[in-house]
Motif scaffolding. Structure first.
Motif, mmCIF file in Angstrom:
data_model
loop_
_atom_site.group_PDB
_atom_site.id
_atom_site.type_symbol
_atom_site.label_atom_id
_atom_site.label_comp_id
_atom_site.label_asym_id
_atom_site.label_seq_id
_atom_site.Cartn_x
_atom_site.Cartn_y
_atom_site.Cartn_z
ATOM 1 N N TRP A 114 -18.007 67.299 -37.798
ATOM 2 C CA TRP A 114 -16.586 67.029 -38.016
ATOM 3 C C TRP A 114 -16.358 65.739 -38.788
ATOM 4 C CZ3 TRP A 114 -13.287 68.058 -32.980
ATOM 5 C CH2 TRP A 114 -11.921 68.182 -33.288
ATOM 6 N N PHE A 115 -15.943 64.635 -38.139
ATOM 7 C CA PHE A 115 -15.657 63.386 -38.860
ATOM 8 C C PHE A 115 -16.929 62.703 -39.374
ATOM 9 C CE2 PHE A 115 -12.561 63.834 -35.296
ATOM 10 C CZ PHE A 115 -11.483 64.246 -36.067
ATOM 11 N N LEU A 116 -18.083 63.224 -38.943
ATOM 12 C CA LEU A 116 -19.350 62.652 -39.419
ATOM 13 C C LEU A 116 -19.824 63.332 -40.689
ATOM 14 C CD1 LEU A 116 -21.132 62.782 -35.957
ATOM 15 C CD2 LEU A 116 -20.384 60.685 -37.097
ATOM 16 N N ASN A 117 -19.189 64.480 -41.007
ATOM 17 C CA ASN A 117 -19.712 65.292 -42.096
ATOM 18 C C ASN A 117 -19.219 64.789 -43.457
ATOM 19 O OD1 ASN A 117 -20.948 67.200 -43.590
ATOM 20 N ND2 ASN A 117 -19.899 68.966 -42.699
ATOM 21 N N ASN A 118 -19.596 63.562 -43.758
ATOM 22 C CA ASN A 118 -19.317 62.932 -45.051
ATOM 23 C C ASN A 118 -20.654 62.408 -45.548
ATOM 24 O OD1 ASN A 118 -16.367 63.023 -44.695
ATOM 25 N ND2 ASN A 118 -16.826 61.586 -43.044
ATOM 26 N N PRO A 119 -20.920 62.515 -46.860
ATOM 27 C CA PRO A 119 -22.262 62.183 -47.338
ATOM 28 C C PRO A 119 -22.798 60.834 -46.852
ATOM 29 C CG PRO A 119 -20.931 63.065 -49.129
ATOM 30 C CD PRO A 119 -20.037 62.961 -47.935
ATOM 31 N N SER A 120 -21.943 59.809 -46.804
ATOM 32 C CA SER A 120 -22.471 58.488 -46.431
ATOM 33 C C SER A 120 -22.996 58.497 -44.999
ATOM 34 C CB SER A 120 -21.391 57.415 -46.592
ATOM 35 O OG SER A 120 -20.271 57.730 -45.775
ATOM 36 N N ILE A 121 -22.275 59.160 -44.119
ATOM 37 C CA ILE A 121 -22.700 59.166 -42.706
ATOM 38 C C ILE A 121 -23.823 60.179 -42.492
ATOM 39 C CG2 ILE A 121 -21.927 59.442 -40.319
ATOM 40 C CD1 ILE A 121 -19.184 58.533 -41.166
ATOM 41 N N VAL A 122 -23.735 61.311 -43.180
ATOM 42 C CA VAL A 122 -24.811 62.309 -43.065
ATOM 43 C C VAL A 122 -26.137 61.668 -43.478
ATOM 44 C CG1 VAL A 122 -25.718 64.491 -43.976
ATOM 45 C CG2 VAL A 122 -23.272 64.281 -43.465
ATOM 46 N N GLU A 123 -26.075 60.898 -44.542
ATOM 47 C CA GLU A 123 -27.310 60.276 -45.030
ATOM 48 C C GLU A 123 -27.891 59.325 -43.982
ATOM 49 O OE1 GLU A 123 -27.143 58.582 -48.924
ATOM 50 O OE2 GLU A 123 -29.013 57.498 -48.583
ATOM 51 N N GLU A 124 -27.034 58.480 -43.457
ATOM 52 C CA GLU A 124 -27.495 57.515 -42.450
ATOM 53 C C GLU A 124 -28.084 58.226 -41.226
ATOM 54 O OE1 GLU A 124 -24.699 54.259 -41.195
ATOM 55 O OE2 GLU A 124 -24.604 55.483 -39.385
ATOM 56 N N MET A 125 -27.331 59.225 -40.734
ATOM 57 C CA MET A 125 -27.779 59.923 -39.521
ATOM 58 C C MET A 125 -29.078 60.691 -39.752
ATOM 59 S SD MET A 125 -24.268 61.619 -38.081
ATOM 60 C CE MET A 125 -25.120 62.838 -37.074
ATOM 61 N N THR A 126 -29.183 61.308 -40.913
ATOM 62 C CA THR A 126 -30.341 62.167 -41.150
ATOM 63 C C THR A 126 -31.601 61.327 -41.339
ATOM 64 O OG1 THR A 126 -28.849 63.747 -42.144
ATOM 65 C CG2 THR A 126 -31.195 64.093 -42.541
ATOM 66 N N ARG A 127 -31.462 60.214 -42.047
ATOM 67 C CA ARG A 127 -32.626 59.312 -42.179
ATOM 68 C C ARG A 127 -33.080 58.833 -40.804
ATOM 69 N NH1 ARG A 127 -33.691 57.753 -47.429
ATOM 70 N NH2 ARG A 127 -31.912 57.728 -48.838
ATOM 71 N N GLU A 128 -32.103 58.443 -40.001
ATOM 72 C CA GLU A 128 -32.420 57.931 -38.655
ATOM 73 C C GLU A 128 -33.129 59.009 -37.826
ATOM 74 O OE1 GLU A 128 -29.002 57.184 -35.893
ATOM 75 O OE2 GLU A 128 -29.678 55.120 -36.165
ATOM 76 N N ARG A 129 -32.617 60.221 -37.902
ATOM 77 C CA ARG A 129 -33.224 61.305 -37.124
ATOM 78 C C ARG A 129 -34.644 61.604 -37.601
ATOM 79 N NH1 ARG A 129 -28.115 65.537 -36.894
ATOM 80 N NH2 ARG A 129 -27.123 64.723 -35.009
ATOM 81 N N LEU A 130 -34.836 61.645 -38.929
ATOM 82 C CA LEU A 130 -36.188 61.918 -39.436
ATOM 83 C C LEU A 130 -37.140 60.809 -39.013
ATOM 84 C CD1 LEU A 130 -35.292 63.241 -43.004
ATOM 85 C CD2 LEU A 130 -36.541 64.542 -41.255
ATOM 86 N N GLU A 131 -36.664 59.571 -39.075
ATOM 87 C CA GLU A 131 -37.528 58.452 -38.705
ATOM 88 C C GLU A 131 -37.887 58.491 -37.222
ATOM 89 O OE1 GLU A 131 -35.680 55.516 -42.135
ATOM 90 O OE2 GLU A 131 -35.014 55.300 -40.070
ATOM 91 N N MET A 132 -36.965 58.956 -36.399
ATOM 92 C CA MET A 132 -37.205 58.893 -34.951
ATOM 93 C C MET A 132 -37.723 60.199 -34.356
ATOM 94 S SD MET A 132 -34.057 56.526 -33.706
ATOM 95 C CE MET A 132 -34.733 56.248 -32.068
ATOM 96 N N LEU A 133 -37.426 61.312 -35.029
ATOM 97 C CA LEU A 133 -37.763 62.613 -34.434
ATOM 98 C C LEU A 133 -38.638 63.480 -35.332
ATOM 99 C CD1 LEU A 133 -34.180 63.478 -33.098
ATOM 100 C CD2 LEU A 133 -36.078 62.493 -31.805
#
Ligand code: RAT
Ligand code: ZN
Length: 424
Positions: A333-352
């Motif tokens: 929803w409110f997270l589905n904007n490229p800037s936030i998607v990028e941050e979240m996805t990098r974080e998830r790949l790094e941690m998971l």
């Protein structure tokens, strides 16, 4: 091994972007959470230009650029609403927000004018489509093989269709959505009682057993790939409340019995501005200790999980590292904007690593999957490229097979394994 020979035995660093790009394009994704409906559910499935433009994300934006009052807007017929939004957000202003740009991408995908002062041509185009062919075309353009629906067993329009028997569709998976039961029991217990389940307003007496019977009947009828509920930022578990009781004593045991995960989507502040209706929700940071307890105390349950606050994302990754019965999914929803998607996805790949589901579309209107998945691929490409370059630099050659396997895992296999769903 020198850096040079590492790169020689895998993809050259310069070749990585193209291979990532190709694999993202060639892999059909599974859209794990949408509000789309298979054709046999009739008009509960939205599609076409007027629905695209009156998407609630755009309605919220209208009121920031036009003085019309929400109460006056709601009185307009659908086409007049769409004309007003088009005029305000697409003609008088450049459509630069994520949601407006999405409409442009859809029009462009169908070769329709993106800068016109009216919607005539687009309306003619959509009116001439045969729905079944159109769905297939849209899924092809979106690069998805199937979409997961959101099916509410207490929805007055939808439930009777299931009860009389609907034709399943290979491109759509059902989901048993429980918001009315878990979040709005006082308003909806009567709906169960009217259907012959012995429940009461306090969820006392036989209510828990009867809710389990209700869920069993709906699992048999719908064959859902998971059960789901959106939850407020104040969600707690365990909790002394009707929701807490029904969740712990009816929903979680039923999920175990039928072998389906529960999708918990936490962090909504419902109707902070009621005048905006569907566009009136906001978000709040949740206490994810509730997730810790859910995962810890119910090791036999599996949880698909999305949290709405940006501030909760890092914690969610930490909890997923602790509990393998948690599957983080999507940028909601409110997270589905490229800037936030990028941050979240990098974080998830790094941690998971690749043990999560990066995205879902949340599409409410069929053609939205075209732009939402296009945006996902565009945002993913540099993230994955960077990840593989670092890996190669650190000494592990990266092959095309690695890239293919990872993208398939992220966007297909994690979902299929976690839910046990059969793909088309
Ligand atoms: O993203 C949305 O469209 C929201 O309004 C909600 O539907 C949310 O995704 C949900 O599933 O509750
Ligand atoms: Zn949703």
């Amino acid at each position: 091994m020198t850096n040079r020979s590492v790169l020689e035995s895998g993809l050259a660093s310069s070749a990585i972007p193209q291979v990532v790009e190709e694999q993202l394009q060639q892999t059909s994704f599974i859209d794990v959470h949408t509000h789309l409906f298979m054709p046999s559910l009739g008009k509960v499935g939205l599609w076409g230009i007027d629905e695209l433009i009156t998407y609630h994300y755009l309605e919220a934006e209208l009121f920031r650029s036009n003085d019309i009052q929400p109460a006056d807007y709601w009185k307009l017929p659908k086409q007049a609403k769409a004309d007003l939004i088009w005029q305000t957000l697409f003609v008088e202003n450049a459509p630069v927000s994520e949601a407006t740009r999405g409409v442009i991408a859809v029009l462009h995908a169908f070769g329709l004018p993106t800068g016109g002062d009216n919607l005539r041509e687009a309306r003619d185009f959509f009116a001439s489509q045969n729905l079944e062919n159109h769905i297939q075309n849209v899924f092809r353009l979106a690069g998805i093989s199937e979409a997961v629906m959101t099916n509410d067993p207490l929805d007055p329009e939808e439930a009777p269709l299931w009860e009389t028997g609907v034709e399943a569709h290979p491109l759509f998976h059902p989901v048993l959505r429980l918001d009315r039961i878990l979040n709005k029991w006082p308003e909806h217990w009567q709906g169960l009682a009217d259907r012959g389940y012995r429940v009461d307003a306090q969820a006392g007496g036989a209510s828990v057993a009867e809710v389990r019977r209700f869920l069993a009947d709906w699992c048999a009828r719908m064959r859902p790939v998971y059960m789901a509920c959106s939850l407020p930022d104040t969600f707690a578990y365990p909790e002394e409340s009707i929701r807490g009781k029904l969740l712990a004593q009816a929903v979680l045991p039923s999920c175990r019995e039928f072998g389906v995960p529960l999708s918990v989507m936490i962090g909504v502040r419902y109707l902070v501005n009621p005048a905006l209706k569907l566009a009136g929700d906001a978000l709040g940071k949740a206490d994810l200790r509730a997730v810790e307890r859910l995962a810890l105390e119910n090791p036999q349950n599996r949880f698909l999980i999305s949290v709405l606050s940006r501030e909760n994302q890092h914690e969610l990754c930490v909890y997923a590292r602790k509990f393998s019965n948690l599957m983080p999914f999507g940028c909601w929803w409110f997270l589905n904007n490229p800037s936030i998607v990028e941050e979240m996805t990098r974080e998830r790949l790094e941690m998971l690593g690749t043990s999560f589901i990066p995205q879902h579309s949340d599409a409410r209107v069929l053609e939205q999957v075209i732009y939402k998945w296009r945006n996902t691929r565009r945002t993913m490409a540099p993230i994955l490229t960077n990840m593989y370059r670092l890996l190669a630099e650190d000494g592990r050659p990266v092959t095309q097979a690695d890239v293919q396997k990872d993208i398939t895992r992220l966007f297909r296999t994690n979902f299929l394994r976690f839910t046990g769903a059969a793909s088309v």
